[in-house]
Design an enzyme around this catalytic site. Structure first.
Site, PDB file in Angstrom:
ATOM      1  N   SER A 127       0.857  -1.178   0.000  1.00 55.11           N
ATOM      2  CA  SER A 127       0.000   0.000   0.000  1.00 55.11           C
ATOM      3  C   SER A 127       0.898   1.235   0.000  1.00 55.11           C
ATOM      4  O   SER A 127       2.053   1.177  -0.430  1.00 55.11           O
ATOM      5  CB  SER A 127      -0.937  -0.020   1.215  1.00 55.11           C
ATOM      6  N   TYR A 144      -5.755   7.207  -6.446  1.00 53.50           N
ATOM      7  CA  TYR A 144      -4.669   6.333  -5.996  1.00 53.50           C
ATOM      8  C   TYR A 144      -4.687   6.139  -4.482  1.00 53.50           C
ATOM      9  O   TYR A 144      -4.688   5.009  -3.984  1.00 53.50           O
ATOM     10  CB  TYR A 144      -3.333   6.923  -6.436  1.00 53.50           C
ATOM     11  N   LYS A 148      -5.490   2.774  -2.110  1.00 50.64           N
ATOM     12  CA  LYS A 148      -4.505   2.199  -1.195  1.00 50.64           C
ATOM     13  C   LYS A 148      -5.063   2.087   0.222  1.00 50.64           C
ATOM     14  O   LYS A 148      -4.643   1.223   0.994  1.00 50.64           O
ATOM     15  CB  LYS A 148      -3.223   3.040  -1.206  1.00 50.64           C
TER      16      LYS A 148
END
Length: 225
Positions: A127, A144, A148
């Protein structure tokens, strides 16, 4: 020696990590859309050219494991997709593109590997500090960073769901690492950690981290983020 499945092996951390495992004598299944020649030629590496956003292509993984390995000791979700745009310019298609790789592929590949994971197996999801609550965020990474964050919760849930089977699920939330993806997104930005250095950390964590952790998120960053 262990059987290791690793995604995102065309460059950066994944490429360095695949070589490190293979050179140490482990068997590696390297999954990426493009495969470097050195991995194809390595005797301990098997390569599958797969677009992780296409769930049907993951059938190749099932066929490989069932016909070759029979079991998986470690699964490392390293592949990632990043779009840098102001939030007001992000479309649903942009979000879907990022989530297909960063979230859906993680879930799909894990589900495929579950019948072959056994007591002592370790699933490691890469992550980002951008997915950690309270950390400094880069503007423009709404898709993004939120993706994560999603895989962090997914890993925590899976650790609980499969703890009785002895399968460990952990997350490494990385800070900035000097990779091609970082260079493309932020030209000129210099990260304090090289891809090979981070690969070394992930290598050791994959092999030994499940002795100490399960369902945990470790922040691997010397900076904020």
């Amino acid at each position: 020696m262990k059987n290791i499945i690793l995604t995102g092996t065309s460059s950066g951390i994944g490429y360095a990590l695949a070589l490190q495992f293979a050179n140490a004598g482990h068997q590696v299944l390297a999954i990426s859309r493009k495969t470097p020649k050195i991995l194809i030629e390595h005797p301990n590496v098997s390569c599958l050219a797969i677009d992780l956003s296409d769930e049907k292509q993951l059938d190749k993984v099932t066929h490989f494991i069932s016909s070759t390995w029979k079991h998986v000791d470690a699964l490392i979700h390293n592949a990632g997709s990043l779009i840098l745009k102001p939030f007001e310019e992000l479309t649903q298609a942009d979000f879907e593109k990022v989530y297909q790789i960063n979230v859906f592929a993680v879930a799909n590949l894990t589900r495929i590997c579950l019948p072959y994971l056994q007591k002592g197996s370790h699933v490691v999801t890469i992550s980002s500090m951008g997915g950690i609550q309270g950390s400094l965020k880069f503007a423009g990474l709404a898709a993004y960073s939120s993706s994560k964050g999603a895989v962090i919760t997914l890993s925590e849930l899976l650790a609980e769901e499969y703890k009785e089977k002895g399968i460990s699920f952990n997350v490494l939330a990385l800070g900035a690492v000097q990779t091609e993806m970082l260079e493309e997104a932020f030209p000129g930005y210099q990260a304090p950690i090289q891809a090979s250095e981070m690969a070394d950390y992930i290598y050791n964590f994959t092999l030994t981290g499940n002795k100490y952790f399960n369902g945990k998120v470790l922040q691997v960053s010397s900076t904020n983020p």
